[in-house]
Design a protein around this motif. Sequence first.
Motif, PDB file in Angstrom:
ATOM      1  N   LEU A  87       0.845  -1.187   0.000  1.00  0.00           N
ATOM      2  CA  LEU A  87       0.000   0.000   0.000  1.00  0.00           C
ATOM      3  C   LEU A  87       0.882   1.239   0.000  1.00  0.00           C
ATOM      4  CD1 LEU A  87      -2.420  -1.210   2.804  1.00  0.00           C
ATOM      5  CD2 LEU A  87      -3.091  -0.900   0.411  1.00  0.00           C
ATOM      6  N   MET A  88       0.410   2.288  -0.636  1.00  0.00           N
ATOM      7  CA  MET A  88       1.139   3.548  -0.644  1.00  0.00           C
ATOM      8  C   MET A  88       2.568   3.368  -1.119  1.00  0.00           C
ATOM      9  SD  MET A  88      -0.280   5.339   2.856  1.00  0.00           S
ATOM     10  CE  MET A  88      -2.050   5.646   3.067  1.00  0.00           C
ATOM     11  N   GLY A  89       2.786   2.404  -2.014  1.00  0.00           N
ATOM     12  CA  GLY A  89       4.115   2.158  -2.540  1.00  0.00           C
ATOM     13  C   GLY A  89       5.051   1.497  -1.556  1.00  0.00           C
ATOM     14  N   SER A  90       4.519   0.992  -0.434  1.00  0.00           N
ATOM     15  CA  SER A  90       5.354   0.422   0.618  1.00  0.00           C
ATOM     16  C   SER A  90       4.741  -0.864   1.147  1.00  0.00           C
ATOM     17  CB  SER A  90       5.525   1.417   1.773  1.00  0.00           C
ATOM     18  OG  SER A  90       6.141   2.606   1.339  1.00  0.00           O
ATOM     19  N   HIS A  91       5.533  -1.578   1.967  1.00  0.00           N
ATOM     20  CA  HIS A  91       5.068  -2.821   2.579  1.00  0.00           C
ATOM     21  C   HIS A  91       4.402  -2.523   3.915  1.00  0.00           C
ATOM     22  CE1 HIS A  91       4.918  -7.113   3.343  1.00  0.00           C
ATOM     23  NE2 HIS A  91       5.418  -6.892   4.558  1.00  0.00           N
ATOM     24  N   ASP A 145      -4.994   5.972   0.362  1.00  0.00           N
ATOM     25  CA  ASP A 145      -3.967   6.002  -0.680  1.00  0.00           C
ATOM     26  C   ASP A 145      -4.537   6.572  -1.967  1.00  0.00           C
ATOM     27  OD1 ASP A 145      -1.654   5.603  -2.140  1.00  0.00           O
ATOM     28  OD2 ASP A 145      -1.842   3.420  -2.216  1.00  0.00           O
ATOM     29  N   ARG A 146      -5.703   6.092  -2.372  1.00  0.00           N
ATOM     30  CA  ARG A 146      -6.318   6.576  -3.616  1.00  0.00           C
ATOM     31  C   ARG A 146      -6.734   8.033  -3.510  1.00  0.00           C
ATOM     32  NH1 ARG A 146      -8.399   1.458  -2.884  1.00  0.00           N
ATOM     33  NH2 ARG A 146     -10.335   2.267  -1.986  1.00  0.00           N
ATOM     34  N   LEU A 147      -7.254   8.417  -2.373  1.00  0.00           N
ATOM     35  CA  LEU A 147      -7.750   9.777  -2.197  1.00  0.00           C
ATOM     36  C   LEU A 147      -6.643  10.815  -2.241  1.00  0.00           C
ATOM     37  CD1 LEU A 147     -10.265  11.542  -1.524  1.00  0.00           C
ATOM     38  CD2 LEU A 147      -9.760  11.122   0.900  1.00  0.00           C
ATOM     39  N   PHE A 148      -5.483  10.475  -1.658  1.00  0.00           N
ATOM     40  CA  PHE A 148      -4.403  11.445  -1.527  1.00  0.00           C
ATOM     41  C   PHE A 148      -3.218  11.163  -2.449  1.00  0.00           C
ATOM     42  CE2 PHE A 148      -6.607  11.689   2.549  1.00  0.00           C
ATOM     43  CZ  PHE A 148      -6.615  13.052   2.821  1.00  0.00           C
ATOM     44  N   SER A 149      -3.345  10.209  -3.342  1.00  0.00           N
ATOM     45  CA  SER A 149      -2.211   9.796  -4.166  1.00  0.00           C
ATOM     46  C   SER A 149      -1.620  10.948  -4.969  1.00  0.00           C
ATOM     47  CB  SER A 149      -2.638   8.685  -5.131  1.00  0.00           C
ATOM     48  OG  SER A 149      -1.605   8.377  -6.029  1.00  0.00           O
ATOM     49  N   TYR A 150      -0.293  10.961  -5.035  1.00  0.00           N
ATOM     50  CA  TYR A 150       0.413  11.946  -5.851  1.00  0.00           C
ATOM     51  C   TYR A 150       0.470  11.498  -7.303  1.00  0.00           C
ATOM     52  CZ  TYR A 150       4.236  15.049  -7.322  1.00  0.00           C
ATOM     53  OH  TYR A 150       5.009  15.994  -7.974  1.00  0.00           O
ATOM     54  N   TRP A 151       0.181  10.205  -7.557  1.00  0.00           N
ATOM     55  CA  TRP A 151       0.333   9.631  -8.894  1.00  0.00           C
ATOM     56  C   TRP A 151      -0.990   9.291  -9.575  1.00  0.00           C
ATOM     57  CZ3 TRP A 151       5.149  10.494  -9.991  1.00  0.00           C
ATOM     58  CH2 TRP A 151       6.112  10.463  -8.975  1.00  0.00           C
ATOM     59  N   ASP A 152      -2.004   8.969  -8.813  1.00  0.00           N
ATOM     60  CA  ASP A 152      -3.296   8.570  -9.376  1.00  0.00           C
ATOM     61  C   ASP A 152      -4.008   9.794  -9.945  1.00  0.00           C
ATOM     62  OD1 ASP A 152      -5.933   7.729  -9.863  1.00  0.00           O
ATOM     63  OD2 ASP A 152      -5.912   6.337  -8.165  1.00  0.00           O
ATOM     64  N   SER A 153      -4.312   9.754 -11.239  1.00  0.00           N
ATOM     65  CA  SER A 153      -4.908  10.917 -11.900  1.00  0.00           C
ATOM     66  C   SER A 153      -6.279  11.279 -11.349  1.00  0.00           C
ATOM     67  CB  SER A 153      -5.020  10.669 -13.407  1.00  0.00           C
ATOM     68  OG  SER A 153      -5.863   9.549 -13.675  1.00  0.00           O
ATOM     69  N   LYS A 191       1.956  28.614 -10.982  1.00  0.00           N
ATOM     70  CA  LYS A 191       2.047  27.478 -11.889  1.00  0.00           C
ATOM     71  C   LYS A 191       3.332  26.706 -11.606  1.00  0.00           C
ATOM     72  CE  LYS A 191      -0.919  28.574 -15.743  1.00  0.00           C
ATOM     73  NZ  LYS A 191      -1.109  28.400 -17.203  1.00  0.00           N
ATOM     74  N   GLY A 192       3.235  25.399 -11.632  1.00  0.00           N
ATOM     75  CA  GLY A 192       4.393  24.562 -11.324  1.00  0.00           C
ATOM     76  C   GLY A 192       4.469  24.160  -9.869  1.00  0.00           C
ATOM     77  N   MET A 193       3.660  24.812  -9.013  1.00  0.00           N
ATOM     78  CA  MET A 193       3.613  24.386  -7.614  1.00  0.00           C
ATOM     79  C   MET A 193       2.913  23.038  -7.521  1.00  0.00           C
ATOM     80  SD  MET A 193       2.826  27.524  -4.978  1.00  0.00           S
ATOM     81  CE  MET A 193       3.031  26.397  -3.587  1.00  0.00           C
ATOM     82  N   ARG A 194       3.348  22.235  -6.562  1.00  0.00           N
ATOM     83  CA  ARG A 194       2.736  20.933  -6.320  1.00  0.00           C
ATOM     84  C   ARG A 194       2.821  20.616  -4.836  1.00  0.00           C
ATOM     85  NH1 ARG A 194       5.966  20.231 -10.844  1.00  0.00           N
ATOM     86  NH2 ARG A 194       7.689  19.498  -9.523  1.00  0.00           N
ATOM     87  N   ILE A 195       1.864  19.850  -4.378  1.00  0.00           N
ATOM     88  CA  ILE A 195       1.934  19.322  -3.015  1.00  0.00           C
ATOM     89  C   ILE A 195       2.009  17.804  -3.087  1.00  0.00           C
ATOM     90  CG2 ILE A 195       0.723  21.253  -1.929  1.00  0.00           C
ATOM     91  CD1 ILE A 195      -1.793  19.438  -1.828  1.00  0.00           C
ATOM     92  N   ASN A 196       2.638  17.209  -2.079  1.00  0.00           N
ATOM     93  CA  ASN A 196       2.748  15.758  -1.950  1.00  0.00           C
ATOM     94  C   ASN A 196       2.713  15.448  -0.467  1.00  0.00           C
ATOM     95  OD1 ASN A 196       3.494  13.037  -1.877  1.00  0.00           O
ATOM     96  ND2 ASN A 196       5.012  13.243  -3.512  1.00  0.00           N
ATOM     97  N   LEU A 197       1.730  14.667  -0.056  1.00  0.00           N
ATOM     98  CA  LEU A 197       1.557  14.371   1.362  1.00  0.00           C
ATOM     99  C   LEU A 197       2.276  13.102   1.807  1.00  0.00           C
ATOM    100  CD1 LEU A 197      -0.880  16.312   0.572  1.00  0.00           C
ATOM    101  CD2 LEU A 197      -1.959  15.455   2.624  1.00  0.00           C
ATOM    102  N   ALA A 198       3.266  12.654   1.010  1.00  0.00           N
ATOM    103  CA  ALA A 198       3.982  11.415   1.325  1.00  0.00           C
ATOM    104  C   ALA A 198       4.614  11.445   2.709  1.00  0.00           C
ATOM    105  CB  ALA A 198       5.054  11.151   0.271  1.00  0.00           C
ATOM    106  N   GLY A 199       4.992  12.614   3.189  1.00  0.00           N
ATOM    107  CA  GLY A 199       5.655  12.713   4.484  1.00  0.00           C
ATOM    108  C   GLY A 199       4.747  12.490   5.671  1.00  0.00           C
ATOM    109  N   ILE A 200       3.448  12.407   5.447  1.00  0.00           N
ATOM    110  CA  ILE A 200       2.513  12.217   6.558  1.00  0.00           C
ATOM    111  C   ILE A 200       1.464  11.155   6.266  1.00  0.00           C
ATOM    112  CG2 ILE A 200       0.776  13.930   5.840  1.00  0.00           C
ATOM    113  CD1 ILE A 200       0.681  14.893   8.770  1.00  0.00           C
ATOM    114  N   LEU A 201       1.353  10.736   5.001  1.00  0.00           N
ATOM    115  CA  LEU A 201       0.236   9.904   4.568  1.00  0.00           C
ATOM    116  C   LEU A 201       0.239   8.502   5.167  1.00  0.00           C
ATOM    117  CD1 LEU A 201      -2.254  10.323   2.868  1.00  0.00           C
ATOM    118  CD2 LEU A 201      -1.043   9.332   0.927  1.00  0.00           C
ATOM    119  N   GLN A 202       1.419   7.867   5.267  1.00  0.00           N
ATOM    120  CA  GLN A 202       1.462   6.538   5.874  1.00  0.00           C
ATOM    121  C   GLN A 202       1.023   6.595   7.327  1.00  0.00           C
ATOM    122  OE1 GLN A 202       4.905   4.367   3.151  1.00  0.00           O
ATOM    123  NE2 GLN A 202       5.333   4.859   5.276  1.00  0.00           N
ATOM    124  N   GLY A 203       1.449   7.624   8.039  1.00  0.00           N
ATOM    125  CA  GLY A 203       1.028   7.782   9.424  1.00  0.00           C
ATOM    126  C   GLY A 203      -0.470   7.983   9.539  1.00  0.00           C
TER     127      GLY A 203
END
Length: 369
Positions: free
Chosen positions: A55-59, A87-95, A188-200
């Motif tokens: 899940l979330m790219g991790s074990h 994971d689906r709701l906050f994914s950085y990769w899922d369109s 433009k070009g700004m992005r957010i990624n919640l990877a630093g908190i999403l697994q928690g």
Amino acid sequence: MHLLMNCLAAWQQQARAVLLVGLCAGGSLAAARAQGAPTVAAARPPRAYTRAAHLMGSHFTFTAVSSDDSLAWRALRAGMRETGRIDRLFSYWDSTSQVVKINRMAGIRPVVVDQEVYDLIARTLKISQLSGGAFDITFASGDKIYQFDKTEHASLPDSATVRNSVRRIGWQKVRLDPAVHSVYLPEKGMRINLAGILQGYGVRRASEIMKKMGIAGGLLNGSGDVYCWGKQADGSGWRIAIGDPARPQSVSSWLTVSDMAVVTAGNYEQYFTVAGKYYGHIINPHTGYPATGLRSVTIICPDVELADALDDAVFVLGPQVGLAMINRLKGVDATVITDDGQTLVSKGMQLNSYHSAAAATVAKTPVTR
């Protein structure tokens, strides 16, 4: 101090049990049988049930302690489903994710999101404020100028390239509208990624569901983001090991906990070296350079979501400033391993070191930048 405590307050919301049957009880049971009285079946001892998933790219590994097989498996499935939903709701990769929609509309218009998405983003911004921007979900706006391939590189990128790589990063730029729970990235070009908190967050939500279903003890591990509650099946607490960056697959220390999160971040799996110096994948959002000074950070506190964010913040701040911040937070402790192999701990940390590990040193003196 008042700001620090207010920020923290936003979050301050395996094995057998032994059944002893005495001689007297045994005699009473025999008498009851002789008289034809109904008997009550002995309660089954609790067991540990474990399920793993990617899940979330991790074990992820979830363990539930229960005497009810059916309940344990249902709870494990429910916890896994909840983590997958997040994971689906906050994914950085899922369109189709709401985070991707926010990023696509950067510099164009605000995006109305689910209350859950809005609230988590709002909490990340409070941690950014708490940490002076050391934790920043807009780190995804930075240019990818490093390759963490575990090899020796000739040099770091030139300073101009590094400065330019972080020009769009800045948590203060994120605009939230609580009236319609919208999120807007103004450049433009700004992005957010919640990877630093999403697994928690995923582990926290899964544990809440499993508890509501009646699981009195469990341990959930999302690739190093660990939360445990209750007891193991034998009634003992959960023993959590902390890895040794200098000796992969070995342990530097351990602690026994319950109803607590133990979350570790390290730069010894994704890194490159220059002149023998390690540069890990955690980037300082202020400078654009990989954070240095630490090989490992472990946070211990009741909230796994908060711990997941704080480990990155401490990594960026470094050993002195990072531990000083932790020492100001009620109910939060940390242990860090420095580049030169020293183990340092916050003032309230109780750590059991292996004989092979250096003795822990308590960092008591607050240091400010």
